[in-house]
Design a protein around this motif. Structure first.
Motif, mmCIF file in Angstrom:
data_model
loop_
_atom_site.group_PDB
_atom_site.id
_atom_site.type_symbol
_atom_site.label_atom_id
_atom_site.label_comp_id
_atom_site.label_asym_id
_atom_site.label_seq_id
_atom_site.Cartn_x
_atom_site.Cartn_y
_atom_site.Cartn_z
ATOM 1 N N LYS A 169 0.859 -1.182 0.000
ATOM 2 C CA LYS A 169 0.000 0.000 0.000
ATOM 3 C C LYS A 169 0.894 1.230 0.000
ATOM 4 C CE LYS A 169 -3.938 -2.219 0.663
ATOM 5 N NZ LYS A 169 -4.992 -2.247 -0.293
ATOM 6 N N ILE A 170 0.624 2.162 -0.896
ATOM 7 C CA ILE A 170 1.384 3.394 -1.030
ATOM 8 C C ILE A 170 0.517 4.537 -0.528
ATOM 9 C CG2 ILE A 170 2.657 4.881 -2.615
ATOM 10 C CD1 ILE A 170 3.568 1.860 -2.462
ATOM 11 N N LYS A 171 1.026 5.308 0.437
ATOM 12 C CA LYS A 171 0.266 6.437 0.954
ATOM 13 C C LYS A 171 0.783 7.714 0.310
ATOM 14 C CE LYS A 171 -1.482 8.645 5.018
ATOM 15 N NZ LYS A 171 -1.520 8.746 6.453
ATOM 16 N N VAL A 172 -0.141 8.443 -0.323
ATOM 17 C CA VAL A 172 0.174 9.710 -0.963
ATOM 18 C C VAL A 172 -0.831 10.727 -0.443
ATOM 19 C CG1 VAL A 172 0.428 10.935 -3.147
ATOM 20 C CG2 VAL A 172 0.968 8.499 -3.021
ATOM 21 N N GLY A 173 -0.387 11.602 0.464
ATOM 22 C CA GLY A 173 -1.312 12.541 1.095
ATOM 23 C C GLY A 173 -2.342 11.767 1.888
ATOM 24 N N ASP A 174 -3.633 11.952 1.574
ATOM 25 C CA ASP A 174 -4.708 11.223 2.256
ATOM 26 C C ASP A 174 -5.139 9.974 1.492
ATOM 27 O OD1 ASP A 174 -4.743 13.083 4.278
ATOM 28 O OD2 ASP A 174 -6.263 14.327 3.300
ATOM 29 N N GLU A 175 -4.569 9.767 0.308
ATOM 30 C CA GLU A 175 -4.950 8.622 -0.525
ATOM 31 C C GLU A 175 -4.042 7.418 -0.283
ATOM 32 O OE1 GLU A 175 -5.952 9.065 -4.713
ATOM 33 O OE2 GLU A 175 -5.593 11.213 -4.456
ATOM 34 N N VAL A 176 -4.587 6.233 -0.500
ATOM 35 C CA VAL A 176 -3.806 4.998 -0.445
ATOM 36 C C VAL A 176 -3.946 4.305 -1.803
ATOM 37 C CG1 VAL A 176 -3.533 2.761 0.674
ATOM 38 C CG2 VAL A 176 -4.141 4.755 2.042
ATOM 39 N N ILE A 177 -2.805 3.974 -2.395
ATOM 40 C CA ILE A 177 -2.760 3.352 -3.720
ATOM 41 C C ILE A 177 -2.155 1.961 -3.588
ATOM 42 C CG2 ILE A 177 -1.763 3.535 -6.038
ATOM 43 C CD1 ILE A 177 -1.522 6.557 -5.542
#
Length: 78
Positions: free
Chosen positions: A6-14
């Motif tokens: 899981k990649i966290k970018v700001g408030d998003e998770v990709i």
């Protein structure tokens, strides 16, 4: 072996995948010097865009997880 992460970018998770120190994710973000992978900041060595699949291929420093306990140097002879 491919590892799902899981990649966290700001408030998003990709969702992404790591294979041989290379993180593969959808081409949705701008890559900086570090990236948060499974809650750990990892250094980005380089990145490229694969336009065929519209994915980012990001080379990470120390992306491999330790597979076994390191030896303490002591002999196990009895």
């Amino acid at each position: 072996m491919i590892t799902q992460v899981k990649i966290k970018v700001g408030d998003e998770v990709i969702d992404g995948s790591i294979y041989k120190n290379q993180l593969i994710i959808n081409n949705l973000i701008e890559v900086g010097e570090t990236i948060n992978v499974d809650g750990k900041e990892m250094k980005v060595l380089s990145s490229t865009i694969d336009f065929r699949d519209d994915v980012l291929k990001i080379n990470l420093a120390n992306a491999s997880k330790p597979k076994e306990k390191k030896s303490d140097g002591k002999s196990t002879k009895g």
